[in-house]
Design an enzyme around this catalytic site. Sequence first.
Site, PDB file in Angstrom:
ATOM      1  N   ASP A   1      40.488  36.446  38.524  1.00  0.00           N
ATOM      2  CA  ASP A   1      40.875  36.704  37.132  1.00  0.00           C
ATOM      3  C   ASP A   1      41.858  37.865  37.078  1.00  0.00           C
ATOM      4  O   ASP A   1      42.915  37.777  36.443  1.00  0.00           O
ATOM      5  CB  ASP A   1      39.629  37.028  36.299  1.00  0.00           C
ATOM      6  CG  ASP A   1      39.987  37.265  34.841  1.00  0.00           C
ATOM      7  OD1 ASP A   1      40.772  36.477  34.292  1.00  0.00           O
ATOM      8  OD2 ASP A   1      39.491  38.250  34.259  1.00  0.00           O
TER       9      ASP A   1
ATOM     10  N   ASP B   1      41.886  45.564  46.560  1.00  0.00           N
ATOM     11  CA  ASP B   1      42.670  46.721  46.107  1.00  0.00           C
ATOM     12  C   ASP B   1      44.017  46.772  46.840  1.00  0.00           C
ATOM     13  O   ASP B   1      45.075  46.930  46.226  1.00  0.00           O
ATOM     14  CB  ASP B   1      41.883  48.039  46.251  1.00  0.00           C
ATOM     15  CG  ASP B   1      41.186  48.203  47.594  1.00  0.00           C
ATOM     16  OD1 ASP B   1      41.180  47.244  48.401  1.00  0.00           O
ATOM     17  OD2 ASP B   1      40.636  49.296  47.858  1.00  0.00           O
TER      18      ASP B   1
ATOM     19  N   LYS C   1      36.110  42.101  48.791  1.00  0.00           N
ATOM     20  CA  LYS C   1      35.842  43.547  48.811  1.00  0.00           C
ATOM     21  C   LYS C   1      34.641  43.744  49.740  1.00  0.00           C
ATOM     22  O   LYS C   1      33.643  44.378  49.386  1.00  0.00           O
ATOM     23  CB  LYS C   1      35.564  44.028  47.370  1.00  0.00           C
ATOM     24  CG  LYS C   1      35.464  45.520  47.209  1.00  0.00           C
ATOM     25  CD  LYS C   1      36.770  46.276  47.458  1.00  0.00           C
ATOM     26  CE  LYS C   1      36.512  47.778  47.529  1.00  0.00           C
ATOM     27  NZ  LYS C   1      37.674  48.543  48.031  1.00  0.00           N
TER      28      LYS C   1
ATOM     29  N   ASP D   1      46.349  37.887  36.331  1.00  0.00           N
ATOM     30  CA  ASP D   1      47.077  38.575  35.250  1.00  0.00           C
ATOM     31  C   ASP D   1      48.163  39.467  35.870  1.00  0.00           C
ATOM     32  O   ASP D   1      49.286  39.545  35.363  1.00  0.00           O
ATOM     33  CB  ASP D   1      46.136  39.426  34.378  1.00  0.00           C
ATOM     34  CG  ASP D   1      45.664  38.675  33.117  1.00  0.00           C
ATOM     35  OD1 ASP D   1      45.493  37.437  33.185  1.00  0.00           O
ATOM     36  OD2 ASP D   1      45.450  39.325  32.074  1.00  0.00           O
TER      37      ASP D   1
ATOM     38  N   TYR E   1      30.336  35.730  37.029  1.00  0.00           N
ATOM     39  CA  TYR E   1      30.439  35.029  35.750  1.00  0.00           C
ATOM     40  C   TYR E   1      29.212  34.166  35.432  1.00  0.00           C
ATOM     41  O   TYR E   1      29.109  33.623  34.331  1.00  0.00           O
ATOM     42  CB  TYR E   1      31.684  34.139  35.721  1.00  0.00           C
ATOM     43  CG  TYR E   1      32.975  34.851  35.398  1.00  0.00           C
ATOM     44  CD1 TYR E   1      33.284  36.084  35.948  1.00  0.00           C
ATOM     45  CD2 TYR E   1      33.915  34.272  34.546  1.00  0.00           C
ATOM     46  CE1 TYR E   1      34.481  36.713  35.679  1.00  0.00           C
ATOM     47  CE2 TYR E   1      35.117  34.901  34.264  1.00  0.00           C
ATOM     48  CZ  TYR E   1      35.395  36.120  34.841  1.00  0.00           C
ATOM     49  OH  TYR E   1      36.589  36.739  34.560  1.00  0.00           O
TER      50      TYR E   1
HETATM   51  C1  IPM Z   1      40.898  33.523  32.040  1.00  0.00           C
HETATM   52  C2  IPM Z   1      40.128  34.343  31.037  1.00  0.00           C
HETATM   53  C3  IPM Z   1      38.648  34.009  31.112  1.00  0.00           C
HETATM   54  C4  IPM Z   1      38.173  34.325  32.522  1.00  0.00           C
HETATM   55  C5  IPM Z   1      37.780  34.730  30.059  1.00  0.00           C
HETATM   56  C6  IPM Z   1      38.244  34.404  28.649  1.00  0.00           C
HETATM   57  C7  IPM Z   1      36.320  34.433  30.208  1.00  0.00           C
HETATM   58  O1  IPM Z   1      40.370  35.697  31.234  1.00  0.00           O
HETATM   59  O2  IPM Z   1      40.877  32.283  31.945  1.00  0.00           O
HETATM   60  O3  IPM Z   1      41.564  34.105  32.912  1.00  0.00           O
HETATM   61  O4  IPM Z   1      37.920  35.477  32.840  1.00  0.00           O
HETATM   62  O5  IPM Z   1      38.093  33.377  33.321  1.00  0.00           O
HETATM   63 MN    MN Z   2      41.925  36.100  32.671  1.00  0.00          MN
END
Ligand code: IPM
Ligand code: MN
Length: 365
Positions: free
Chosen positions: A258, A234, A201, A262, A144
């Site tokens: 990240d 993975d 990884k 999710d 990032y």
């Molecule tokens: C999160 C988001 C951010 C990240 C994006 C919007 C840059 O996906 O906060 O999880 O990847 O950190």
């Molecule tokens: Mn995210």
Amino acid sequence: MSPQKEDQRKSARKRIAVIAGDGIGQEVIPQAVQVIQAAGAAVEFAAFDWGADRFLRDGTTVPADGFAMLARDFDAILVGAFGDPRVKTNIHAMEILLGMRFKMDLYANVRPVRLLDAALCPLKGVEPKDVDFVVLRENTEGVYTDAGGVFKQGTADEIATQEDINTRKGVERIIRYACEYCKTHARLDGSPRNKVLMCDKSNAMTHAGGLWQRVFKEVGAEYPQITTQHMYVDALCMQMVRDPRQFDVIVTNIMFGDIITDLAAGLQGGLGMAASGNIHPGRTSMFEPVHGSAPPIAGKNIANPFGAILTAAMMLAHLGMAKESSRIESAVFEAVRQKKTTVDIGGSLGTREAGQFISTLIARQ
Ligand code: IPM
Ligand code: MN
Ligand code: NAD
């Protein structure tokens, strides 16, 4: 009240900067603010209009001195989300969101993963006691940093590089944070956290992975009470879906963190339920739901405000307001139990009505 008393009372109040941002951030953050007030937390708010509208209006992403102002004048920052289809480059989100994380050095992205009700989990036979772990995501380096470049763009010889920056200092402090986290954060059932799993990884990305491996071994050895474990990212994704019971504290880099948060949000009932903090111990830290601005559902009063409300609870706990924090969490538990929720998790309420339900429950407690 005398002016002096009034001043004293005010100074005891924690100051919160509120940046709702874009899309559903504008809808869920007002609910979180209202719930904080209903919980009687001794805070005062100041709202900032940083986001896509402001950027499109006057070209400002972060006003001059903005991050220094946040650090100087506020105890914490409550954020919604950034991302707007009208800003194709996403420059405002990068400068505001990644700006806060990087420039304020909020190196620990704390993302708790908790299942509040079995009905919210897409896995069969999984109950709340089975999903109670936390992902600690390194938040200031890795891919990032956007180091790299594009050469010979538009030609057949085009080259794009995206560097993965891993510093000894950066890796060590997040791994240490994970080990220390076990001391201060029990599981929901009251039992202590004592397993830290490092996810990487390193079988393919040997340079960065090697550093993470060495530091994890060294720092882990300083904490004999903690069981250290390792998984490739993975395999971890597969295990998270097969058997989330095994996880306690997961520490990883910015990119894998990240993605797996999710995935983990999916176990909790979706992105609308996931909370997070961006923390540098001792400094002004920032709290935001894990979800984004969700443009397709924005402005329709259907976004789930519970991720933002649980984020508010996390912020209050961080600020030392444990009582107010747990009042909010209990109310969210109860709302989920009674199915007084938005449609994404099986209820029939709108964003405002779900937030209002929490505020009313808290007022009655
Ligand atoms: C999160 C988001 C951010 C990240 C994006 C919007 C840059 O996906 O906060 O999880 O990847 O950190
Ligand atoms: Mn995210
Ligand atoms: P998203 O999190 O906005 O949405 C993903 C999916 O989850 C969508 O189906 C959405 O409708 C749903 N969802 C998200 N939050 C929800 C809520 N509270 N209630 C109900 N459903 C919810 O991710 P995306 O679609 O990949 O990204 C949209 C924009 O948000 C992009 O510009 C992205 O860069 C940005 N983004 C910002 C942040 C942040 O500011 N922290 C985080 C992630 C994405």
